[in-house]
Design an enzyme around this catalytic site. Structure first.
Site, PDB file in Angstrom:
ATOM      1  N   GLU A 368       0.816  -1.208   0.000  1.00 51.80           N
ATOM      2  CA  GLU A 368       0.000   0.000   0.000  1.00 51.80           C
ATOM      3  C   GLU A 368       0.860   1.272   0.000  1.00 51.80           C
ATOM      4  O   GLU A 368       0.556   2.238  -0.700  1.00 51.80           O
ATOM      5  CB  GLU A 368      -0.950  -0.004   1.193  1.00 51.80           C
ATOM      6  N   HIS A 455      -6.231  -5.371 -10.634  1.00 49.50           N
ATOM      7  CA  HIS A 455      -5.606  -6.354  -9.748  1.00 49.50           C
ATOM      8  C   HIS A 455      -5.268  -7.636 -10.501  1.00 49.50           C
ATOM      9  O   HIS A 455      -4.387  -8.395 -10.080  1.00 49.50           O
ATOM     10  CB  HIS A 455      -6.512  -6.672  -8.562  1.00 49.50           C
TER      11      HIS A 455
END
Length: 756
Positions: A368, A455
């Site tokens: 992240e 993703h």
């Protein structure tokens, strides 16, 4: 691998309790340093190389960085002129990187007539007085009007509708849309950019960036700005975290990393919550029931990620400005995710199902926070192929941080979220050696890759990185078995994760831009490999091999390489300039060029540039031979036709769902009729070719259909058509007739060419 020793001057860190792999509670132990070393596993032989010292990035002091940024902004006007930008364009400095050899790489955003240009970013490289540039777009930056036909309120409505369609609840706009120029794809257009805030279906905050064409009202982009991922947060082992005394207590404020702070959101979903504090500087007990346990893993992950980028890549914080991001644990109720937000410059972690499985593992933190690094560098647009590369970048650095930290309790691997049981079967979320094992990701690039979730379109880039790091085939690394295939069935030899990550980081920070796609990423990583290890070195060749292993580009053969030359058509009496593209993998060897069969009037220079003006009609075979100074050589043969070629490159705008437009050219002084195999090359810039009909109109009025609303939603027409025009006289006016038969998308005729 073991983490490098820390300077003795570093402050004492707080000891924490930890769980073993089966969750049994350990006794309180003495400080162990930031991490424990994972077992060594050299694996199969790899290409060994050391990056060039001159290409290493210099860690700039705040004052030096400020000075370079100010100097670049002062000179931005001259830089814009040197790059040939238009009078209404200005450059705004975003960042600067300096190499040890003095080379600078300055990243700019652009404005047009005072409006921000989305997708107009570029990087200027200054090396030994020579300037080169990496651009997000090669399109000429111009829009017909700066007055929007679409009202701002209408753009807001469209953006809110896009958010609702994307399952965002509570959608609202905090500020009015801003007028921008969109240059991310196709022809630049005037557009509205709207940011819609709300909540995604899984409880993640949403900041949806919606870009709407200010003329047609077409949605250009809908990209999520809150980047999400997953991991586990209770298995880091006995680690140390940075803390600061505050009166009689301690706070999770890391003094060695710009005072990075860790907060407890107390199951809230906004604000910062409360700063973690403790009375004895011993944090957590390794169980989710103790709220400090998640805070420990969060603080450790932030510290390890900070250290990795600083120690390995010379990066001073996420934005390279020495400013710390902060972290928030215990977000929401049973929230099964974690996310990065540029807007708060912060990292947030949920507690997982039943609030018993916090998503606070090292790979989550690194994944992240690497989104923040991407935002501060290439700022890869979070959709299409660039969105897949954005996600892959975070997976790549998650793996790199894991290997750098070398935890015994979380052994480094090429799996993403391997300890999370979101699906109830204990499997990882993603596999870098063979991404399709997750059931959704792609192993290889294809033309449809940009149409799937980012993703999953990240899969081929993750696969590339694994192949480059470890190589193809079956092997075991740190006790984990892998078996990585290749698209072309040929083996790839790895170069080690440290060198693979060095290449990816340099490509990201120096050469990639917001619109970089997979082909562009190949170019960027090859440029990075050339900087770090030398062009056509074994490491450089391994990069090309790994890309070929996922169906992006070709492998580079040893010796002399010559790019295939397509058959050529040139007009008699019209100047020719054709550069032969060749190179050799033999270090330091020069190249020589020979050409046989060139049309009359043409010749080849010592550097392989074919120039001249053809004087004789006809078709013949041309053979190019390239030889390097070691004697290695390669040849290529192609056909070259010299004919009468007529072209019109005057732009003609195509009205939206309107009347047909024409572009004409006139032929004079020719006898007889046209050929039964007349060639018509058409170049139309348009954002939906399925709207178009394209016809050739002969001098006697006969209409030949070239394109009849085929091609669907693809952009542009860049195509050569063959027509039996033998019933047409050569002399007279020929026309290309184009009509847009559906609303919303627009475009223009850029060029067309007739070889009758």
């Amino acid at each position: 691998m073991p983490r490098r020793p820390r300077p003795a001057s570093r402050r004492r860190r707080a000891t924490v309790l930890a769980l073993t792999a089966v969750g049994s509670l350990l006794a309180l132990g003495a400080p162990t340093g930031l991490a424990s070393a994972a077992p060594a596993d050299p694996g199969p032989a790899k290409i060994s190389a050391t990056p060039r010292a001159g290409s290493a990035p210099v860690t700039l002091s705040p004052s030096r960085r400020t000075s370079l940024l100010k100097s670049a902004q002062t000179a931005s006007g001259a830089t814009a002129q040197r790059l040939g930008l238009g009078a209404q364009e200005k450059l705004v400095v975003k960042d600067v990187v300096q190499d040890a050899d003095g080379t600078t790489h300055t990243r700019y955003e652009r404005t047009y007539a005072g409006l921000p240009v989305l997708g107009g970013d570029l990087v200027v490289h200054l090396r030994n007085g020579r300037t080169t540039v990496s651009k997000a777009t090669g399109a000429t930056l111009a829009v017909p009007s700066l007055t929007p036909k679409l009202a701002a309120s209408t753009a807001t409505g469209k953006a809110l509708a896009a958010a609702r369609h994307g399952k965002v609840t509570g959608a609202e706009t905090e500020r009015a849309p801003r007028l921008v120029v969109w240059a991310g794809t196709g022809r630049p257009v005037l557009a509205w950019e709207t940011v819609v805030e709300g909540v995604q279906a899984d409880g993640t905050p949403s900041e949806l960036q919606v870009v709407t064409d200010a003329t047609s009202g077409k949605e250009i982009l809908a990209a999520e700005k809150v980047h999400t991922g997953s991991g586990t947060g209770q298995y880091s082992g006995s680690v140390s975290v940075g803390s600061t005394p505050s009166g009689s207590t301690y706070q999770l404020v890391d003094p060695d990393r710009a005072n990075q702070r860790t907060y407890d959101l107390n199951q809230g979903t906004s604000g910062t919550g409360t700063l973690f504090t403790d009375d004895n500087d011993v944090w957590g007990d390794g169980t989710p029931a103790n709220r400090q346990t998640a805070g420990v893993d969060v603080a450790f992950g932030a510290a390890a990620t900070w250290d990795y980028f600083k120690d390995v890549h010379g990066r001073n914080g996420i934005r390279n400005d020495g400013v710390a991001a902060y972290s928030r644990a215990h977000y929401g109720n049973s929230y099964v995710n974690a996310f990065w937000q540029d807007s708060c410059f912060c990292m947030t972690y949920g507690d997982g199902s039943g609030n018993t499985h916090p998503l606070t593992s090292l790979d989550v933190a690194a994944h992240e926070m690497s989104h923040g690094v991407t935002s501060a560098t290439a700022n890869l647009t979070y959709s299409g192929e660039s969105g897949g590369l954005n996600e892959a970048t975070s997976d790549i650095f998650a793996a790199a941080v894991e290997f750098d930290a070398g935890l015994t309790a979380d052994v480094p691997d090429y799996l993403v979220g391997e300890k999370i049981d979101i699906n109830g079967n204990g499997t990882p979320l993603r596999y870098m050696d063979k991404p399709s094992k997750d059931g959704s990701s792609r192993d290889y690039w294809s033309s449809t890759l940009g149409s799937i979730d980012v993703h999953y379109s990240s899969g081929p880039a993750n696969h590339f990185f694994y192949l480059l790091s470890e190589g193809s085939g079956a092997k075991t690394v740190n006790g984990v078995a892998y078996d990585s295939p290749t698209y072309d069935g040929q083996a790839v030899t790895g170069i080690g994760i440290e060198n693979a990550a060095a290449i990816w980081y340099r490509a990201l920070s120096t050469y990639m831009t917001s619109s970089t796609n997979y082909a562009g990423a190949r170019t960027a990583t090859l440029s990075a490999a050339a900087d770090l290890f030398g062009a056509y070195s074994p490491t450089y060749l391994a990069v090309a091999d790994a890309w070929a292993g996922i169906n992006v580009g070709n492998r580079i053969a040893l010796g002399v390489n010559l790019a295939p030359i397509a058959d050529q058509i040139s007009g008699i009496g019209q100047a020719v300039s054709l550069q032969v593209d060749a190179y050799t993998t033999n270090t330091g060897a020069g190249l020589g060029y020979e050409a046989t069969g060139l049309p009359d009037g043409l010749s080849i220079s010592p550097s392989g540039l074919i120039t001249g003006t053809p004087t004789t009609l006809g078709t013949g075979d041309v053979t190019i031979k390239v030889t390097d100074s070691t004697g290695a050589s390669v040849s290529d043969t192609f056909a070259w036709r010299i004919a009468y070629v007529y072209a019109n490159a005057t732009r003609v705008d195509i009205p939206d769902n309107g009347a047909a437009v024409e572009s004409a050219l006139t032929i004079e002084g020719r006898d007889g009729n046209a050929s039964a195999t007349a060639s018509v090359y058409v170049n139309i810039v348009h954002t939906y070719r399925g709207d178009l009909t394209v016809d050739l109109v002969g001098p006697n009025g006969t209409v030949y259909s070239l394109l009849n609303r085929s091609g669907g939603s693809a952009d542009n027409v860049d195509q050569t058509f063959t027509v039996d025009a033998s019933a047409q006289p050569l002399n007279g006016t020929w026309k290309l007739r184009v009509q847009d038969r559906a609303s919303i998308d627009v475009g223009y005729i850029q060029r067309w060419q007739l070889t009758p």
